[in-house]
Write a protein that holds these residues in place. Structure first.
Motif, short mmCIF file in Angstrom:
data_model
loop_
_atom_site.label_atom_id
_atom_site.label_comp_id
_atom_site.label_asym_id
_atom_site.label_seq_id
_atom_site.Cartn_x
_atom_site.Cartn_y
_atom_site.Cartn_z
N PHE A 68 0.83 -1.24 -0.08
CA PHE A 68 0.05 -0.05 -0.12
C PHE A 68 0.83 1.27 -0.14
CE2 PHE A 68 -2.98 3.09 1.29
CZ PHE A 68 -4.30 2.82 1.08
N LYS A 69 0.81 2.05 -0.96
CA LYS A 69 1.65 3.22 -1.33
C LYS A 69 0.73 4.36 -1.36
CE LYS A 69 5.98 5.33 -2.41
NZ LYS A 69 5.18 6.56 -1.91
N VAL A 70 1.34 5.40 -0.66
CA VAL A 70 0.58 6.77 -0.42
C VAL A 70 1.61 7.84 -0.94
CG1 VAL A 70 -0.62 8.32 1.12
CG2 VAL A 70 -0.87 5.75 1.40
N ARG A 71 0.97 8.89 -1.76
CA ARG A 71 1.64 10.12 -1.97
C ARG A 71 0.52 11.38 -1.51
NH1 ARG A 71 4.70 10.96 -7.51
NH2 ARG A 71 6.47 9.25 -7.37
N LEU A 72 0.82 11.98 -0.32
CA LEU A 72 0.01 12.88 0.31
C LEU A 72 0.29 14.27 0.00
CD1 LEU A 72 -2.03 12.76 3.48
CD2 LEU A 72 -0.70 14.76 3.25
N ASN A 73 -0.35 15.33 -0.36
CA ASN A 73 -0.12 16.81 -0.34
C ASN A 73 -0.50 17.41 1.05
OD1 ASN A 73 -0.21 19.48 -1.01
ND2 ASN A 73 -1.11 19.52 -2.59
N PRO A 74 0.15 17.74 1.82
CA PRO A 74 -0.12 18.23 2.98
C PRO A 74 -0.76 19.56 2.98
CG PRO A 74 2.37 18.44 2.80
CD PRO A 74 1.87 17.68 1.66
N ARG B 253 -13.54 3.01 4.42
CA ARG B 253 -12.53 2.06 3.89
C ARG B 253 -12.16 2.54 2.48
NH1 ARG B 253 -13.59 -4.33 2.24
NH2 ARG B 253 -11.33 -4.61 1.41
N LEU B 254 -10.84 2.37 2.34
CA LEU B 254 -10.25 2.67 0.81
C LEU B 254 -10.21 1.64 0.06
CD1 LEU B 254 -7.13 4.74 1.95
CD2 LEU B 254 -9.22 5.68 1.37
N ASP B 255 -10.86 1.92 -1.05
CA ASP B 255 -11.15 0.72 -2.27
C ASP B 255 -9.72 0.01 -2.44
OD1 ASP B 255 -13.70 1.54 -2.44
OD2 ASP B 255 -13.45 3.04 -4.28
N PRO B 256 -9.95 -1.16 -2.31
CA PRO B 256 -8.90 -2.14 -2.71
C PRO B 256 -8.58 -1.97 -4.26
CG PRO B 256 -10.87 -3.51 -2.56
CD PRO B 256 -11.16 -2.11 -1.97
N GLY B 257 -7.36 -2.28 -4.39
CA GLY B 257 -6.79 -2.15 -5.91
C GLY B 257 -6.58 -3.45 -6.62
N GLY B 258 -5.02 -3.63 -7.31
CA GLY B 258 -5.08 -4.65 -8.14
C GLY B 258 -4.40 -5.97 -7.35
N PRO B 259 -3.84 -6.88 -7.75
CA PRO B 259 -3.12 -7.96 -6.88
C PRO B 259 -1.79 -7.82 -6.50
CG PRO B 259 -2.71 -8.22 -9.43
CD PRO B 259 -3.46 -6.93 -9.32
N PRO B 260 -1.29 -8.62 -5.61
CA PRO B 260 0.14 -8.16 -4.95
C PRO B 260 1.11 -8.02 -6.19
CG PRO B 260 -1.23 -9.94 -3.98
CD PRO B 260 -1.72 -9.67 -5.23
N VAL B 261 2.05 -7.60 -5.67
CA VAL B 261 3.21 -7.21 -6.71
C VAL B 261 4.17 -8.66 -6.70
CG1 VAL B 261 5.54 -6.11 -6.94
CG2 VAL B 261 3.61 -4.78 -6.11
N GLY B 262 4.35 -9.08 -7.92
CA GLY B 262 5.16 -10.43 -8.04
C GLY B 262 4.42 -11.50 -8.33
N LEU B 263 2.98 -11.43 -8.33
CA LEU B 263 2.06 -12.45 -8.50
C LEU B 263 2.04 -12.79 -10.08
CD1 LEU B 263 0.64 -14.32 -6.34
CD2 LEU B 263 -1.48 -12.88 -7.05
N TRP B 264 1.90 -11.78 -10.80
CA TRP B 264 1.92 -12.06 -12.24
C TRP B 264 2.69 -11.05 -12.95
CZ3 TRP B 264 -3.06 -12.18 -9.88
CH2 TRP B 264 -3.59 -13.44 -9.58
N ALA B 265 3.60 -11.53 -13.93
CA ALA B 265 4.78 -10.60 -14.26
C ALA B 265 4.22 -9.34 -14.96
CB ALA B 265 5.68 -11.35 -15.38
N GLN B 266 3.12 -9.61 -15.80
CA GLN B 266 2.53 -8.23 -16.74
C GLN B 266 1.60 -7.54 -15.91
OE1 GLN B 266 4.54 -7.84 -19.39
NE2 GLN B 266 5.54 -9.57 -18.87
N ASP B 267 1.60 -7.64 -14.69
CA ASP B 267 0.37 -6.47 -13.83
C ASP B 267 0.50 -5.19 -13.75
OD1 ASP B 267 -1.33 -8.58 -13.15
OD2 ASP B 267 -0.27 -9.17 -11.36
N VAL C 117 -1.87 3.57 -4.23
CA VAL C 117 -2.08 2.27 -4.92
C VAL C 117 -2.16 0.91 -3.65
CG1 VAL C 117 -1.04 0.78 -6.52
CG2 VAL C 117 -1.01 2.96 -6.97
N ASP C 118 -3.13 0.40 -4.10
CA ASP C 118 -3.40 -0.81 -3.10
C ASP C 118 -3.10 -2.32 -3.90
OD1 ASP C 118 -4.29 -2.94 -1.43
OD2 ASP C 118 -5.91 -1.67 -0.82
N ALA C 119 -2.01 -2.76 -3.68
CA ALA C 119 -1.69 -3.74 -4.46
C ALA C 119 -1.92 -4.94 -3.88
CB ALA C 119 -0.36 -3.91 -4.96
N GLY C 120 -2.88 -5.54 -3.48
CA GLY C 120 -3.40 -6.79 -2.79
C GLY C 120 -3.53 -6.52 -1.22
N HIS C 121 -3.34 -5.47 -0.81
CA HIS C 121 -3.30 -5.04 0.39
C HIS C 121 -4.80 -5.20 1.19
CE1 HIS C 121 -1.74 -3.59 4.24
NE2 HIS C 121 -2.53 -2.86 4.51
N GLY C 122 -5.54 -4.22 0.74
CA GLY C 122 -7.14 -4.17 1.12
C GLY C 122 -7.55 -4.12 2.54
#
Length: 370
Positions: free
Chosen positions: A241-247, A273-287, A255-260
């Motif tokens: 789960f990666k965040v960039r915040l403008n203070p 609740r923040l919407d979940p995103g895509g799959p975890p990193v490293g699960l499929w090569a072309q994600d 980006v929520d990569a399989g975290h949820g």
């Protein structure tokens, strides 16, 4: 007869008294000081205190079996391990070696063969874990990767709490301020112990490297691509789960990569609740992943927890309810993070547990509201 002079220590782990006595006698004659453990649980305790150079380990132990004992020992011991078992199939031997054993001896065995295999092991030099151990260095490295202080960001507080299931673990959190933005990450690498911690370090490095790339979507995908080789070679993956915040206005992309397991909790306990995103990193090569947007309003807290908290609570609904209850019950942001991480303290089998809290003070942005 006086025991042979020796500085080498062996531990015999065997529940059958006759076989245990045979092993003790054989190793004693080979010059070892020998201790005994009739169960896996006792073996785990003794290895911590005795730090033996050699362990003979029965597979079929009562309670904690030899495979699990070996996995646990490998988190803090570099002793040579010889597994001894009546299970003699190739699959059984492979399971023992994958658990961390150095050799595998099938029952019934001859004492001559045991002595030969032990002698062969000790002809292969190994740095034994004494004093400043490899594990201690790994712990120091992992601690060094974690932020040592909350970022200096007027109008905001950031806090975290991390409780690994072993001495080192696969959870990772990080934060820093760059180009006026707050960057926060929580990641959970599949697995526990030293191997997972090493991958976690690579995850931190990859996402720090792309910190100043414009656009979180492209930056995240670039970091994920750079991690592909390391994750594939280790047969692992990571939820991120990666965040960039403008203070200035509290708006953030994420980006929520399989975290949820992320939510915004208001001062009244209300939870979004923040919407979940895509799959975890490293699960499929072309994600590929696409950043989403949200707002952190004055008085609200963004809370991220690892799945160790989810496991302790039991379900997502209960986890988000716990976030709300903890925010209402605790005065400081650090107390909130610490309490969330402690939810798993009564579970001896708990996974790594991490909680990260980003709080926006009520009132005028840019003013210190403490």
């Amino acid at each position: 007869m006086a025991p042979p002079s020796s500085t080498r220590h062996a531990l015999v782990v065997e529940d059958d008294e006759d076989i245990r006595s045979l092993l003790v006698h054989t190793l004693y004659r080979e010059g070892f000081t020998v201790s005994e453990a009739p169960s896996g649980t006792r073996a785990v305790e003794l290895v911590r205190t005795l730090n033996p150079e050699l362990i003979t380990l029965d597979v079929q132990l009562p309670g904690l079996d030899g495979l699990e004992v070996c996995r646990q020992l490998r988190e803090y011991s570099n002793a040579y391990v010889v597994m001894i078992s009546a299970r003699a199939t190739e699959i059984d031997k492979l399971a023992g070696l994958e658990a961390g054993a150095d050799d595998y001896l099938s029952k019934p065995f001859s004492t001559r063969e045991l002595r030969a295999r032990v002698a062969a092991l000790f002809r292969r030099p190994r740095d034994l874990m004494t004093g400043s151990t490899e594990l201690e260095r790994a712990i120091e490295v992992q601690r060094g990767l974690l932020p040592d202080a909350s970022p200096d960001l007027p109008g905001y507080e950031v806090a975290a709490s991390f409780r690994p299931s072993r001495a080192v673990g696969g959870d990772l959190y990080d934060w820093h301020v760059s180009s006026g933005q707050l960057h926060v990450i929580l990641a959970d690498v599949m697995g526990k112990g030293m191997g997972a911690a090493m991958i976690a370090a690579a995850v931190r490095s990859a996402f720090r490297t792309v910190g100043n790339m414009p656009g979180l979507t492209s930056a995240f995908n670039h970091a994920a691509q750079s991690l592909g080789g390391a994750l594939e070679s280790s047969d692992s993956y990571a939820t991120v789960f990666k965040v960039r915040l403008n203070p200035a206005n509290g708006r953030f992309s994420y980006v929520d990569a399989g975290h949820g397991i992320a939510a915004i909790v208001g001062p009244d306990g209300g939870t979004r609740r923040l919407d979940p995103g895509g799959p975890p990193v490293g699960l499929w090569a072309q994600d590929q992943w696409v950043a989403q947007r949200a707002d952190l309003n004055p008085g609200e807290s963004l809370i991220l927890v690892s799945d160790g908290v989810l496991d302790a609570v039991g379900d997502l609904e209960g986890t988000f309810a716990a976030m709300s209850e903890v925010v209402l019950a605790h005065r400081t942001i650090q107390d909130v993070a610490d309490h969330l991480a402690r939810l798993a303290q009564d579970d001896p089998e708990h996974d790594d547990v991490t909680a990260v809290v980003v709080h926006r003070h009520p009132g005028i942005p840019g003013k210190d509201q403490s």
